[in-house]
Write a protein that holds these residues in place. Structure first.
Motif, PDB file in Angstrom:
ATOM      1  N   TYR B  78      17.776  57.074 -18.561  1.00 39.02           N
ATOM      2  CA  TYR B  78      17.249  58.008 -17.564  1.00 39.02           C
ATOM      3  C   TYR B  78      16.772  57.252 -16.309  1.00 39.02           C
ATOM      4  O   TYR B  78      16.916  57.739 -15.190  1.00 39.02           O
ATOM      5  CB  TYR B  78      16.074  58.817 -18.139  1.00 39.02           C
ATOM      6  CG  TYR B  78      16.443  59.733 -19.307  1.00 39.02           C
ATOM      7  CD1 TYR B  78      17.751  60.169 -19.489  1.00 39.02           C
ATOM      8  CD2 TYR B  78      15.483  60.174 -20.212  1.00 39.02           C
ATOM      9  CE1 TYR B  78      18.089  60.996 -20.553  1.00 39.02           C
ATOM     10  CE2 TYR B  78      15.810  61.021 -21.274  1.00 39.02           C
ATOM     11  CZ  TYR B  78      17.118  61.418 -21.439  1.00 39.02           C
ATOM     12  OH  TYR B  78      17.439  62.240 -22.483  1.00 39.02           O
ATOM     13  N   ASP B  80      18.029  54.394 -15.177  1.00 40.28           N
ATOM     14  CA  ASP B  80      19.223  53.988 -14.432  1.00 40.28           C
ATOM     15  C   ASP B  80      19.769  55.154 -13.605  1.00 40.28           C
ATOM     16  O   ASP B  80      20.135  54.989 -12.439  1.00 40.28           O
ATOM     17  CB  ASP B  80      20.316  53.499 -15.393  1.00 40.28           C
ATOM     18  CG  ASP B  80      20.019  52.106 -15.921  1.00 40.28           C
ATOM     19  OD1 ASP B  80      19.109  51.446 -15.374  1.00 40.28           O
ATOM     20  OD2 ASP B  80      20.687  51.681 -16.886  1.00 40.28           O
ATOM     21  N   LEU B  81      19.807  56.314 -14.242  1.00 40.05           N
ATOM     22  CA  LEU B  81      20.317  57.495 -13.524  1.00 40.05           C
ATOM     23  C   LEU B  81      19.439  57.821 -12.321  1.00 40.05           C
ATOM     24  O   LEU B  81      19.935  58.169 -11.248  1.00 40.05           O
ATOM     25  CB  LEU B  81      20.356  58.711 -14.475  1.00 40.05           C
ATOM     26  CG  LEU B  81      21.544  58.748 -15.440  1.00 40.05           C
ATOM     27  CD1 LEU B  81      21.329  59.786 -16.527  1.00 40.05           C
ATOM     28  CD2 LEU B  81      22.842  59.049 -14.695  1.00 40.05           C
ATOM     29  N   GLN B  82      18.150  57.649 -12.512  1.00 43.27           N
ATOM     30  CA  GLN B  82      17.214  57.938 -11.419  1.00 43.27           C
ATOM     31  C   GLN B  82      17.430  56.983 -10.246  1.00 43.27           C
ATOM     32  O   GLN B  82      17.402  57.388  -9.082  1.00 43.27           O
ATOM     33  CB  GLN B  82      15.785  57.835 -11.935  1.00 43.27           C
ATOM     34  CG  GLN B  82      14.789  58.514 -11.023  1.00 43.27           C
ATOM     35  CD  GLN B  82      13.386  58.488 -11.581  1.00 43.27           C
ATOM     36  OE1 GLN B  82      13.054  57.603 -12.361  1.00 43.27           O
ATOM     37  NE2 GLN B  82      12.579  59.435 -11.198  1.00 43.27           N
ATOM     38  N   LYS B  83      17.678  55.717 -10.577  1.00 42.75           N
ATOM     39  CA  LYS B  83      17.921  54.732  -9.500  1.00 42.75           C
ATOM     40  C   LYS B  83      19.210  55.063  -8.747  1.00 42.75           C
ATOM     41  O   LYS B  83      19.276  54.951  -7.518  1.00 42.75           O
ATOM     42  CB  LYS B  83      18.023  53.331 -10.103  1.00 42.75           C
ATOM     43  CG  LYS B  83      16.696  52.755 -10.517  1.00 42.75           C
ATOM     44  CD  LYS B  83      16.904  51.408 -11.161  1.00 42.75           C
ATOM     45  CE  LYS B  83      15.731  51.032 -12.031  1.00 42.75           C
ATOM     46  NZ  LYS B  83      16.026  49.900 -12.902  1.00 42.75           N
ATOM     47  N   GLU B  84      20.222  55.451  -9.506  1.00 40.33           N
ATOM     48  CA  GLU B  84      21.489  55.811  -8.859  1.00 40.33           C
ATOM     49  C   GLU B  84      21.299  57.006  -7.918  1.00 40.33           C
ATOM     50  O   GLU B  84      21.856  57.047  -6.828  1.00 40.33           O
ATOM     51  CB  GLU B  84      22.543  56.148  -9.921  1.00 40.33           C
ATOM     52  CG  GLU B  84      23.023  54.919 -10.677  1.00 40.33           C
ATOM     53  CD  GLU B  84      23.833  55.269 -11.913  1.00 40.33           C
ATOM     54  OE1 GLU B  84      24.423  56.356 -11.967  1.00 40.33           O
ATOM     55  OE2 GLU B  84      23.860  54.437 -12.842  1.00 40.33           O
ATOM     56  N   MET B  85      20.503  57.959  -8.392  1.00 40.34           N
ATOM     57  CA  MET B  85      20.238  59.145  -7.547  1.00 40.34           C
ATOM     58  C   MET B  85      19.465  58.758  -6.296  1.00 40.34           C
ATOM     59  O   MET B  85      19.716  59.250  -5.205  1.00 40.34           O
ATOM     60  CB  MET B  85      19.433  60.181  -8.340  1.00 40.34           C
ATOM     61  CG  MET B  85      20.233  60.877  -9.401  1.00 40.34           C
ATOM     62  SD  MET B  85      19.164  62.030 -10.265  1.00 40.34           S
ATOM     63  CE  MET B  85      20.061  62.266 -11.776  1.00 40.34           C
TER      64      MET B  85
END
Lengths: 109, 184
Positions: B78, B80-85
């Motif tokens: 989660y 990692d996904l937040q950083k990508e976003m």
């Protein structure tokens, strides 16, 4: 009975309007102080600080290695969207945090 | 007299959080739970728990480790996904595109993730408390903690599911509409 701007008189008592204003302001200030004190001591304020620091950290340090400069194409967003579900589908919350795991009989009681 | 009462009230407001922040021992925390639950156990039940609870504490350790692993894996993915976003949001901002949906999504995910981490923290403290006390001497407190674990597990599951749902729905709620708008 007489009435003036600063003094309201009746047969028994005299109330000074200026004094009333001072008391009201003092009580208001005390209440503001108490509210602020409670807020600064509360977990809500801690959460604000945590989120703020987390966002700053995210923006400054943790995004090293991520592209933060090139223009976004429509396909970039679609590719990212398509990658989300496969990555999180590995998690089964119902199974991993099942209530059966904490049933007293499961715990040997 | 009124001023004295006001002063006492003010002192109480200031002193209460300070008193609440004092460190409480695991036994005291479990005792509080025991008192709150107001459940009475038969002497036979308590005697039975006194015998069985050391084995139960070993199982709690396994449960705690397993749980920490599940949580860490989720936080990693989660996160990692937040950083990508966040990176996408920065890129969109730099090209002058409106990324308010993405900003909202990141905020919602952040709040849900914090709640999940808080639930995990409470759960972890409770299991540590249960493992650290002399359960044979305090079977009532131990049972009160076991009963509380059930509630904490429910909260943890709900918090984990809240993050999952936000992310699972995000293509439909955020990314596809944003992508369409960018195409236009």
């Amino acid at each position: 009975m007489s009435l003036s701007f600063l003094n309201i008189k009746n047969n028994e008592k005299t109330t000074n309007l200026g004094w009333l204003i001072v008391v009201t302001i003092t009580i208001s200030l005390v209440m503001v102080f108490i509210s602020l004190y409670i807020f600064f001591k509360s977990s809500a304020y801690d959460t604000v600080i945590q989120i703020r620091s987390a966002n700053q950290k995210l923006a400054e340090d943790d995004l090293q290695g991520y592209d933060t400069k090139s223009p976004v194409q429509s396909t970039d967003l679609q590719n990212h969207a398509n990658s989300i579900q496969p990555r999180i589908k590995q998690f089964n919350d119902q199974e991993d945090f099942s209530l059966e795991l904490v049933d007293p009989t499961q715990l040997g009681l | 007299m009124k001023y004295v009462m006001l002063l006492v009230l003010l002192l109480l407001v200031i002193a209460t959080p300070a008193i609440a922040q004092q460190k409480i021992s695991p036994l005291e925390r479990l005792q509080t739970l025991y008192n709150q639950q107001q459940t009475t156990y038969t002497p036979e039940k308590l005697a039975d728990v006194s015998i069985r609870c050391p084995e139960s504490q070993k199982k709690l350790l396994v449960l705690q480790r397993q749980n920490n692993l599940f949580v860490q894996k989720r936080i990693s993915v989660y996160g990692d996904l937040q950083k990508e976003m966040k990176a996408l949001e920065l890129r969109l901002a730099k090209q002058g595109a409106d990324a308010s949906e993405l900003d909202l999504l990141i905020g919602k995910q952040q709040v849900a993730l914090e709640a999940f981490q808080d639930s995990q923290k409470n759960y972890d403290i409770l299991i540590s408390d249960l493992r650290s006390i002399n359960c044979a001497e305090n079977p009532g407190f131990f049972l009160a903690g076991i009963s509380e674990i059930y509630k904490q597990q429910q909260k943890l599951k709900e918090a984990a599911n809240a993050v999952f749902v936000i992310l699972y729905d995000s293509p439909k709620t955020t990314f596809y509409p944003l992508s369409e708008r960018l195409r236009i």
